[in-house]
Design a protein around this motif. Structure first.
Motif, PDB file in Angstrom:
ATOM      1  N   ASN A   1      -0.615  -1.722   8.624  1.00  0.00           N
ATOM      2  CA  ASN A   1      -1.493  -2.887   8.765  1.00  0.00           C
ATOM      3  C   ASN A   1      -1.176  -3.710  10.016  1.00  0.00           C
ATOM      4  O   ASN A   1      -1.138  -3.162  11.115  1.00  0.00           O
ATOM      5  CB  ASN A   1      -1.423  -3.740   7.488  1.00  0.00           C
ATOM      6  CG  ASN A   1      -2.593  -4.702   7.352  1.00  0.00           C
ATOM      7  OD1 ASN A   1      -3.680  -4.431   7.853  1.00  0.00           O
ATOM      8  ND2 ASN A   1      -2.383  -5.816   6.690  1.00  0.00           N
TER       9      ASN A   1
ATOM     10  N   TRP B   1      -4.542   9.462   6.442  1.00  0.00           N
ATOM     11  CA  TRP B   1      -5.384   8.390   5.929  1.00  0.00           C
ATOM     12  C   TRP B   1      -4.725   7.026   6.101  1.00  0.00           C
ATOM     13  O   TRP B   1      -3.497   6.914   6.089  1.00  0.00           O
ATOM     14  CB  TRP B   1      -5.691   8.625   4.441  1.00  0.00           C
ATOM     15  CG  TRP B   1      -6.542   9.832   4.236  1.00  0.00           C
ATOM     16  CD1 TRP B   1      -6.109  11.115   3.966  1.00  0.00           C
ATOM     17  CD2 TRP B   1      -7.957   9.901   4.335  1.00  0.00           C
ATOM     18  NE1 TRP B   1      -7.188  11.964   3.877  1.00  0.00           N
ATOM     19  CE2 TRP B   1      -8.332  11.249   4.089  1.00  0.00           C
ATOM     20  CE3 TRP B   1      -8.957   8.962   4.578  1.00  0.00           C
ATOM     21  CZ2 TRP B   1      -9.661  11.663   4.103  1.00  0.00           C
ATOM     22  CZ3 TRP B   1     -10.280   9.374   4.575  1.00  0.00           C
ATOM     23  CH2 TRP B   1     -10.618  10.710   4.345  1.00  0.00           C
ATOM     24  N   SER B   2      -5.557   6.005   6.239  1.00  0.00           N
ATOM     25  CA  SER B   2      -5.042   4.656   6.434  1.00  0.00           C
ATOM     26  C   SER B   2      -6.011   3.624   5.882  1.00  0.00           C
ATOM     27  O   SER B   2      -7.226   3.722   6.098  1.00  0.00           O
ATOM     28  CB  SER B   2      -4.830   4.383   7.932  1.00  0.00           C
ATOM     29  OG  SER B   2      -4.501   3.031   8.149  1.00  0.00           O
ATOM     30  N   PHE B   3      -5.472   2.649   5.154  1.00  0.00           N
ATOM     31  CA  PHE B   3      -6.168   1.406   4.848  1.00  0.00           C
ATOM     32  C   PHE B   3      -5.519   0.307   5.683  1.00  0.00           C
ATOM     33  O   PHE B   3      -4.292   0.247   5.800  1.00  0.00           O
ATOM     34  CB  PHE B   3      -6.037   1.026   3.362  1.00  0.00           C
ATOM     35  CG  PHE B   3      -7.025   1.691   2.456  1.00  0.00           C
ATOM     36  CD1 PHE B   3      -8.376   1.360   2.503  1.00  0.00           C
ATOM     37  CD2 PHE B   3      -6.616   2.647   1.533  1.00  0.00           C
ATOM     38  CE1 PHE B   3      -9.290   1.960   1.654  1.00  0.00           C
ATOM     39  CE2 PHE B   3      -7.518   3.255   0.681  1.00  0.00           C
ATOM     40  CZ  PHE B   3      -8.868   2.901   0.740  1.00  0.00           C
ATOM     41  N   SER B   4      -6.323  -0.579   6.239  1.00  0.00           N
ATOM     42  CA  SER B   4      -5.765  -1.694   7.004  1.00  0.00           C
ATOM     43  C   SER B   4      -6.773  -2.833   7.040  1.00  0.00           C
ATOM     44  O   SER B   4      -7.924  -2.684   6.633  1.00  0.00           O
ATOM     45  CB  SER B   4      -5.404  -1.260   8.430  1.00  0.00           C
ATOM     46  OG  SER B   4      -6.556  -0.832   9.126  1.00  0.00           O
TER      47      SER B   4
ATOM     48  N   THR C   1       0.832  -1.217   0.000  1.00  0.00           N
ATOM     49  CA  THR C   1       0.000   0.000   0.000  1.00  0.00           C
ATOM     50  C   THR C   1       0.857   1.253   0.000  1.00  0.00           C
ATOM     51  O   THR C   1       0.654   2.158  -0.811  1.00  0.00           O
ATOM     52  CB  THR C   1      -0.937  -0.004   1.214  1.00  0.00           C
ATOM     53  OG1 THR C   1      -1.702  -1.203   1.232  1.00  0.00           O
ATOM     54  CG2 THR C   1      -1.886   1.186   1.163  1.00  0.00           C
TER      55      THR C   1
ATOM     56  N   PRO D   1     -11.642  -4.860   4.610  1.00  0.00           N
ATOM     57  CA  PRO D   1     -10.647  -3.865   5.034  1.00  0.00           C
ATOM     58  C   PRO D   1     -11.301  -2.601   5.576  1.00  0.00           C
ATOM     59  O   PRO D   1     -12.500  -2.355   5.381  1.00  0.00           O
ATOM     60  CB  PRO D   1      -9.862  -3.570   3.749  1.00  0.00           C
ATOM     61  CG  PRO D   1     -10.107  -4.756   2.875  1.00  0.00           C
ATOM     62  CD  PRO D   1     -11.497  -5.210   3.190  1.00  0.00           C
ATOM     63  N   ARG D   2     -10.520  -1.798   6.227  1.00  0.00           N
ATOM     64  CA  ARG D   2     -11.012  -0.555   6.826  1.00  0.00           C
ATOM     65  C   ARG D   2     -10.300   0.654   6.217  1.00  0.00           C
ATOM     66  O   ARG D   2      -9.084   0.619   5.976  1.00  0.00           O
ATOM     67  CB  ARG D   2     -10.764  -0.548   8.328  1.00  0.00           C
ATOM     68  CG  ARG D   2     -11.463  -1.669   9.090  1.00  0.00           C
ATOM     69  CD  ARG D   2     -12.968  -1.424   9.178  1.00  0.00           C
ATOM     70  NE  ARG D   2     -13.589  -2.369  10.079  1.00  0.00           N
ATOM     71  CZ  ARG D   2     -14.150  -3.523   9.721  1.00  0.00           C
ATOM     72  NH1 ARG D   2     -14.137  -3.865   8.428  1.00  0.00           N
ATOM     73  NH2 ARG D   2     -14.701  -4.321  10.615  1.00  0.00           N
ATOM     74  N   LEU D   3     -11.054   1.715   6.002  1.00  0.00           N
ATOM     75  CA  LEU D   3     -10.505   3.018   5.634  1.00  0.00           C
ATOM     76  C   LEU D   3     -10.736   3.948   6.809  1.00  0.00           C
ATOM     77  O   LEU D   3     -11.872   4.110   7.267  1.00  0.00           O
ATOM     78  CB  LEU D   3     -11.204   3.564   4.384  1.00  0.00           C
ATOM     79  CG  LEU D   3     -10.920   5.042   4.056  1.00  0.00           C
ATOM     80  CD1 LEU D   3      -9.456   5.260   3.695  1.00  0.00           C
ATOM     81  CD2 LEU D   3     -11.828   5.517   2.914  1.00  0.00           C
TER      82      LEU D   3
ATOM     83  N   TYR E   1      -6.352  -6.399   5.748  1.00  0.00           N
ATOM     84  CA  TYR E   1      -6.471  -7.011   4.425  1.00  0.00           C
ATOM     85  C   TYR E   1      -6.937  -8.472   4.478  1.00  0.00           C
ATOM     86  O   TYR E   1      -7.250  -9.046   3.435  1.00  0.00           O
ATOM     87  CB  TYR E   1      -5.134  -6.918   3.687  1.00  0.00           C
ATOM     88  CG  TYR E   1      -4.847  -5.509   3.223  1.00  0.00           C
ATOM     89  CD1 TYR E   1      -5.570  -4.945   2.197  1.00  0.00           C
ATOM     90  CD2 TYR E   1      -3.862  -4.749   3.835  1.00  0.00           C
ATOM     91  CE1 TYR E   1      -5.324  -3.650   1.762  1.00  0.00           C
ATOM     92  CE2 TYR E   1      -3.610  -3.447   3.418  1.00  0.00           C
ATOM     93  CZ  TYR E   1      -4.340  -2.906   2.387  1.00  0.00           C
ATOM     94  OH  TYR E   1      -4.098  -1.616   1.962  1.00  0.00           O
TER      95      TYR E   1
ATOM     96  N   PHE F   1      -5.393   0.095  -3.479  1.00  0.00           N
ATOM     97  CA  PHE F   1      -5.747   1.032  -2.414  1.00  0.00           C
ATOM     98  C   PHE F   1      -4.699   2.141  -2.298  1.00  0.00           C
ATOM     99  O   PHE F   1      -5.036   3.307  -2.069  1.00  0.00           O
ATOM    100  CB  PHE F   1      -5.884   0.312  -1.077  1.00  0.00           C
ATOM    101  CG  PHE F   1      -7.152  -0.491  -0.925  1.00  0.00           C
ATOM    102  CD1 PHE F   1      -8.176  -0.407  -1.846  1.00  0.00           C
ATOM    103  CD2 PHE F   1      -7.315  -1.338   0.154  1.00  0.00           C
ATOM    104  CE1 PHE F   1      -9.342  -1.150  -1.709  1.00  0.00           C
ATOM    105  CE2 PHE F   1      -8.476  -2.089   0.304  1.00  0.00           C
ATOM    106  CZ  PHE F   1      -9.487  -1.996  -0.626  1.00  0.00           C
TER     107      PHE F   1
END
Length: 434
Positions: A238, A360-363, A40, A350-352, A365, A376
């Motif tokens: 993550n 910002w964060s995506f985590s 990511t 997943p979470r935004l 998976y 993402f």
């Protein structure tokens, strides 16, 4: 690179060298600071740098140190969830958007590999989701029906066809997804890093962020020997998130997953086992996965941590399970073994998160990091450069919610897998004696 001898295994031994990166010393300014040099973070860095944005990536260990450098290397479309379940769970309009994005995510990975000439053993021959028993067959038939309604290039294989495709009679059927494939994950993440650096991104290794402060017009990311000042921050760590953002790891349950790799198999065996070079995983709750690498090693994995008693239990099970699948592997030996951690969410989605102003964060998976992480990261880059808005992202912004009984659930994954493999190994031994 390794934190211990069982952290990266075959991938460390066979990946091209990582690009040379220094440790941050002193103060630097950037438009965007990225925490984490995995799929990511480095995809975001590449796409941002290509757009002329000043990017700094801070990695606490080395490029690909976390899950990005340890996984089995299956480049899959979608999530673990069936398409209809995903649509229901995420809701409108995000469900349709997420499903469309992830359906095309493997193509995005292979396009980047080709565009930047990455040396990462990329093979887009598809993956096989193999049915174990009648229940598994019902599962893949339903998945096939749902993907067919969406026009996806998936095929339902019967017992004879899957035996021809895998070289074993262990399965009742399989779902062949031609969008997908395999890759050497550590080599791919290093390829992303190299491409991002060529585009102008700066990457610092051994540079853990110790503290984050809001400077009103910018964020200050303090490290051991320096700091980064940037108005935008992406947190892409993550399952390996440190306590700088304690609420992020608090909502993820870490699931251990291990892989072992055989010695290179001879040509006759390679012609029998996975002749089409697909990647495989099955429908068991404690699943197995396997694929070949470029040298002809069979990489075999399952849930579990190769530490303490688990190491001997999982290795013994893996030897017996492989011999049961492929009786020709009578004297199978493992040259490499390694494991890592998967960040699991409560609903397998997943979470935004927006962790602060322009942070910002995506985590989360859930074992599907390669393709989703790549797209993402690209989506966050598009947000920052103004190509899209928050409401255009593939997931809604969600609140951070700590998972209940997290230590108990993590222990359940680790020791439950040990028990399943211990009992499985004993039952396989009994079958051979009978």
């Amino acid at each position: 690179m390794n934190a211990h001898e069982r952290s990266h295994g075959l991938w460390q031994a066979s990946a091209p060298p990582a690009p040379a990166c220094e440790r941050l010393q002193g103060s630097v300014k950037a438009d965007v600071a990225i925490m984490g040099a995995g799929f990511t973070g480095l995809s975001a860095a590449l796409h941002l740098a290509q757009a002329g944005v000043r990017v700094v990536v801070l990695e606490g260990a080395q490029i690909g140190f976390g899950g990005s450098g340890r996984n089995v290397g299956l480049v899959n479309a979608g999530l673990w969830l069936e398409p209809e379940t995903l649509l229901k769970t995420v809701g409108s309009p995000y469900g349709d958007r997420l499903l469309h994005l992830l359906s095309g995510a493997p193509a995005a990975v292979y396009e980047l590999v080709a565009q930047h000439r990455m040396d990462c053993q990329a093979v887009q021959a598809g993956t096989l989701h193999c049915a174990v028993g009648a229940g598994g067959l019902r599962n893949i038939r339903e998945r096939w029906r749902q993907w067919q309604q969406l026009g996806a290039p998936v095929e339902l294989l019967d017992q004879i066809q899957v035996a021809e495709a895998t070289g074993t009679t262990a399965y009742a059927g399989a779902l062949l997804d031609r969008r997908a494939g395999t890759i050497q994950p550590l080599a791919y993440v290093r390829g992303l890093a190299r491409a991002a650096m060529r585009a102008g991104a700066r990457i610092y290794e051994q540079t853990a962020v110790r503290r984050v402060e809001d400077g009103r017009t910018h964020w200050v990311l303090q490290t051991e020997d320096g700091q980064v000042l940037a108005p935008w921050v992406i947190v892409a760590t993550n399952a390996y998130t440190s306590d700088v953002w304690p609420a992020l790891p608090a909502e993820l349950v870490r699931l251990p997953y291990f892989n072992v790799a055989t010695q290179p198999l001879d040509a006759a065996l390679r012609a029998q086992i996975l002749p089409g070079k697909q990647g495989v995983w099955d429908t068991r709750s404690v699943l197995s996965s396997y694929r070949f690498d470029q040298a002809g090693r069979l990489v075999f994995g399952s849930v579990g941590a190769l530490r303490d008693r688990g190491r001997s239990v999982h290795k013994a099970w893996a030897q017996r399970a492989l011999r049961q699948l492929f009786p020709a592997l009578k004297q199978v030996q493992f040259d490499y073994e390694w494991y890592g951690w998967i960040g699991m969410t409560s609903d397998a989605v997943p979470r935004l998160h927006q962790l602060g102003r322009q942070v910002w964060s995506f985590s989360g998976y859930n074992g599907r990091g390669i393709a989703p992480g790549t797209v993402f990261g690209r989506e966050l880059a598009n947000l920052i450069v103004g190509r899209s808005k928050v409401q255009d992202l593939p997931l809604p912004v969600s609140a951070l919610k700590p998972v209940s009984c997290k230590p108990l659930k993590e222990a359940g994954y680790e020791y439950g897998a040990q028990l399943a493999h211990f009992v499985g190994a004993r039952s396989l031994s009994g079958q051979r004696r009978s």
